[in-house]
Scaffold this active site. Structure first.
Site, PDB file in Angstrom:
ATOM      1  N   HIS A   1      20.439   3.994 -23.278  1.00 29.60           N
ATOM      2  CA  HIS A   1      21.304   4.273 -22.119  1.00 29.60           C
ATOM      3  C   HIS A   1      20.953   3.392 -20.931  1.00 29.60           C
ATOM      4  O   HIS A   1      19.788   3.080 -20.680  1.00 29.60           O
ATOM      5  CB  HIS A   1      21.297   5.762 -21.750  1.00 29.60           C
ATOM      6  CG  HIS A   1      20.016   6.328 -21.231  1.00 29.60           C
ATOM      7  ND1 HIS A   1      19.678   6.295 -19.905  1.00 29.60           N
ATOM      8  CD2 HIS A   1      18.997   6.991 -21.857  1.00 29.60           C
ATOM      9  CE1 HIS A   1      18.512   6.917 -19.724  1.00 29.60           C
ATOM     10  NE2 HIS A   1      18.072   7.328 -20.889  1.00 29.60           N
TER      11      HIS A   1
ATOM     12  N   ASP B   1      12.845   4.147 -19.012  1.00 27.87           N
ATOM     13  CA  ASP B   1      13.835   5.167 -19.356  1.00 27.87           C
ATOM     14  C   ASP B   1      15.158   4.826 -18.674  1.00 27.87           C
ATOM     15  O   ASP B   1      15.397   5.225 -17.555  1.00 27.87           O
ATOM     16  CB  ASP B   1      13.344   6.543 -18.899  1.00 27.87           C
ATOM     17  CG  ASP B   1      14.276   7.668 -19.300  1.00 27.87           C
ATOM     18  OD1 ASP B   1      15.109   7.461 -20.202  1.00 27.87           O
ATOM     19  OD2 ASP B   1      14.171   8.765 -18.709  1.00 27.87           O
TER      20      ASP B   1
ATOM     21  N   GLU C   1      23.499   9.420 -19.438  1.00 27.45           N
ATOM     22  CA  GLU C   1      22.682  10.205 -20.377  1.00 27.45           C
ATOM     23  C   GLU C   1      21.859  11.234 -19.628  1.00 27.45           C
ATOM     24  O   GLU C   1      21.698  12.370 -20.093  1.00 27.45           O
ATOM     25  CB  GLU C   1      21.770   9.268 -21.180  1.00 27.45           C
ATOM     26  CG  GLU C   1      20.940   9.961 -22.263  1.00 27.45           C
ATOM     27  CD  GLU C   1      19.639  10.567 -21.771  1.00 27.45           C
ATOM     28  OE1 GLU C   1      19.065  11.419 -22.483  1.00 27.45           O
ATOM     29  OE2 GLU C   1      19.176  10.216 -20.654  1.00 27.45           O
ATOM     30  N   GLU C   2      21.334  10.842 -18.467  1.00 27.99           N
ATOM     31  CA  GLU C   2      20.407  11.716 -17.740  1.00 27.99           C
ATOM     32  C   GLU C   2      21.066  13.010 -17.268  1.00 27.99           C
ATOM     33  O   GLU C   2      20.387  14.018 -17.065  1.00 27.99           O
ATOM     34  CB  GLU C   2      19.829  10.972 -16.527  1.00 27.99           C
ATOM     35  CG  GLU C   2      18.990   9.744 -16.871  1.00 27.99           C
ATOM     36  CD  GLU C   2      17.697  10.081 -17.595  1.00 27.99           C
ATOM     37  OE1 GLU C   2      17.458  11.263 -17.912  1.00 27.99           O
ATOM     38  OE2 GLU C   2      16.923   9.145 -17.846  1.00 27.99           O
TER      39      GLU C   2
ATOM     40  N   ASP D   1      15.189   5.955 -27.045  1.00 21.02           N
ATOM     41  CA  ASP D   1      15.164   6.571 -25.716  1.00 21.02           C
ATOM     42  C   ASP D   1      13.894   7.396 -25.513  1.00 21.02           C
ATOM     43  O   ASP D   1      13.913   8.455 -24.905  1.00 21.02           O
ATOM     44  CB  ASP D   1      16.405   7.448 -25.497  1.00 21.02           C
ATOM     45  CG  ASP D   1      16.489   7.974 -24.059  1.00 21.02           C
ATOM     46  OD1 ASP D   1      15.834   7.392 -23.179  1.00 21.02           O
ATOM     47  OD2 ASP D   1      17.194   8.970 -23.830  1.00 21.02           O
TER      48      ASP D   1
ATOM     49  N   HIS E   1      10.942   9.683 -15.316  1.00 22.92           N
ATOM     50  CA  HIS E   1      11.674  10.292 -14.192  1.00 22.92           C
ATOM     51  C   HIS E   1      10.885  10.251 -12.884  1.00 22.92           C
ATOM     52  O   HIS E   1      11.033  11.131 -12.039  1.00 22.92           O
ATOM     53  CB  HIS E   1      12.052  11.737 -14.509  1.00 22.92           C
ATOM     54  CG  HIS E   1      13.031  11.879 -15.626  1.00 22.92           C
ATOM     55  ND1 HIS E   1      13.570  13.103 -15.988  1.00 22.92           N
ATOM     56  CD2 HIS E   1      13.574  10.971 -16.477  1.00 22.92           C
ATOM     57  CE1 HIS E   1      14.391  12.932 -17.001  1.00 22.92           C
ATOM     58  NE2 HIS E   1      14.414  11.635 -17.316  1.00 22.92           N
TER      59      HIS E   1
END
Length: 485
Positions: free
Chosen positions: A302, A314, A348-349, A376, A447
């Site tokens: 992603h 990520d 995606e998140e 991922d 994140h």
């Protein structure tokens, strides 16, 4: 994740796939009982094994080109250029759309085919300014990151006493103390899959009991006083309250102080906004198959990220390994029988939004997806692939992985893990695979502001790209398709 103890496969008496005038046949004798020992050795026909082994020269050519030749370091270089240019790329932002435009131009320059974007309506959450401060029994700044979809505090902020708990069960035991409080969750990290429930549902559970906000210990096994964000979910029937992550260190400190009987008070301010949905795009590029172009093998990652750090890990790494592997195959002049399609998912998140949009838009051709791949969960040193699908499909993939023995990526695990978007297909029986890699530190940076290009290693990205390219090309070029679940 669902753990599958047994896979029961029903095959007709005779299965044959006709490709280029040659048929590869699986008979009943090729499919032994799942309980038989050494299933793959006993049931993969010599014809299948020999065909896969015949790809050894091509596999060596791809691996050398990516790890020693002109493409050495290319994945890292292209990823660094991208994340340094655009930084974080949260869904709904103009920056993500600018990054997608750049990526579409880049894919066209690489000579890939059918390069285009496919629209998806995505959430548009904006963080705004935010801060928290412990004001009693002493003053201390508390670094926070608001959680995705959180509402704002009032303009004057929220100043309230704290209730600190270690679990939802402890919250229930102290439910009479929750009203009017900011509830702090100092949950123990056991695994991401287990502990993420506190990020997801802390605000709902506290609001049910009259809590006015929540501060949640970051979901990470390691911390250097950096908060980790992520999406959270409200309940339509429960009052929405502001929610943010705090550092592991501060969560533990507040828990110790609370257990000693200290009266704790915090001032919280958040400007978070949930704006109307925005239009984004999944990014698509292909190498069109030469004989069976309607059949498709997907590689993916992603392109969106959270709004902190650079999103290099990520999931910049997964997205770039996917498209660079296609570019390498194209540069080598290799064209498989089936179409190879790279999809760089959007949003995606926020809950696989781009993947769901793709499923909806492609309902009529879902049966034409032969194999799906996604990375991922890190692009550190690769070790092999995890797989979901039929038992025979797993045997075939294990044979393909033997072609990458020179780079030590022959490990095989089941079920597939590390590709959330493709679970929309693997859950329906489409065979799929994800990267197994040395990602023990993945959730250290996940994140957070620490998800920067510094986390990525050029050699590891080359190896991931080589594995991705070999596996996807061979699956796309075999004279037979991988049997479905």
């Amino acid at each position: 994740m669902v753990h599958i103890d047994k896979i029961i496969i029903f095959f007709p008496l005779l299965l044959a796939t006709q490709v280029w005038g040659a048929a590869v046949t699986f008979s009943e004798n090729d499919i032994a009982a799942p309980t038989r020992q050494d299933f793959c050795k006993q049931n993969l026909s010599p014809q299948v094994v020999n065909e896969i082994q015949s790809y050894a020269p091509i596999a060596r050519k791809i691996i050398k080109f990516v790890t020693e030749g002109k493409y050495k370091g290319r994945t890292w270089t292209k990823l660094a250029e991208f994340v340094d240019k655009f930084g974080s790329r949260i869904a709904g932002s103009k920056n993500l759309e600018n990054a997608i435009d750049f990526m579409l131009d880049e894919l066209k320059k690489e000579g890939l085919e059918n390069v285009h974007g496919e629209e998806a309506q995505v959430p548009h959450w904006v963080r705004g300014k935010e801060h928290a401060e412990l004001i009693e029994p002493r003053k201390q700044n508390l670094p926070i990151l608001g959680l995705g979809s959180s509402v704002a505090t009032p303009k004057s902020g929220i100043t309230a006493e704290l209730l600190v708990v270690d679990s939802f069960d402890e919250l229930q035991r102290n439910k009479n103390l929750a009203s009017g409080k900011i509830v702090v969750f100092n949950e123990n990290y056991t695994s991401y899959g287990d502990s993420v429930q506190y990020r997801d549902y802390a605000a709902v559970e506290a609001a049910k009991l009259g809590g006015v906000a929540t501060l949640v210990r970051s979901v990470t096994p390691f911390s250097i006083s950096s908060p980790h964000t992520g999406w959270q979910d409200y309940d339509a029937n429960v009052t929405k309250i502001p929610t943010a992550s705090i550092t592991v260190e501060d969560a533990e400190m507040l828990s110790r102080m609370f257990k000693r009987g200290d009266k704790l008070k915090v001032r919280l301010y958040m400007e978070a906004q949930n704006l109307p949905p925005a239009t984004s795009r999944n990014t698509v590029a292909e190498i069109r198959g030469k004989t069976n172009p309607e059949e498709v093998v997907v590689v993916s990652g992603h392109l969106d990220s959270w709004d902190v750090g650079q999103g290099a890990m990520d999931d910049g790494g997964g997205a770039f390994v996917s498209w660079v592997s296609l570019a390498a195959i194209k540069k080598l002049g290799l064209t498989p029988r089936r179409t190879l399609r790279a999809i760089l998912w959007t949003a995606e998140e926020e809950g696989l939004v781009g993947a769901f949009a793709y499923v909806k838009a492609h309902k009529s051709d879902q049966g034409k997806l032969d194999f799906v791949m996604e990375s991922d969960e890190g692009t550190f040193t690769p070790h092999g692939l995890s797989f979901s699908g039929s038992k025979m499909g797993g045997c075939i993939l294990q044979e393909i992985l033997k072609l990458t023995a020179s780079i030590n990526t022959t490990n095989y695990e089941t079920p597939q893990d590390g590709g959330p978007d493709i679970k929309l297909w693997t859950s329906k029986g489409v065979p799929g695979a994800s990267l197994i890699n040395s990602n023990e530190r993945y959730f250290w940076f996940h994140h957070s502001a620490g998800d920067m290009m510094t986390v990525e290693d050029p050699r590891a990205l080359d190896l991931c790209t080589a594995l991705w390219a070999v596996a996807s090309y061979v699956v796309a070029d075999l004279s037979f398709t991988i049997p479905r679940q």
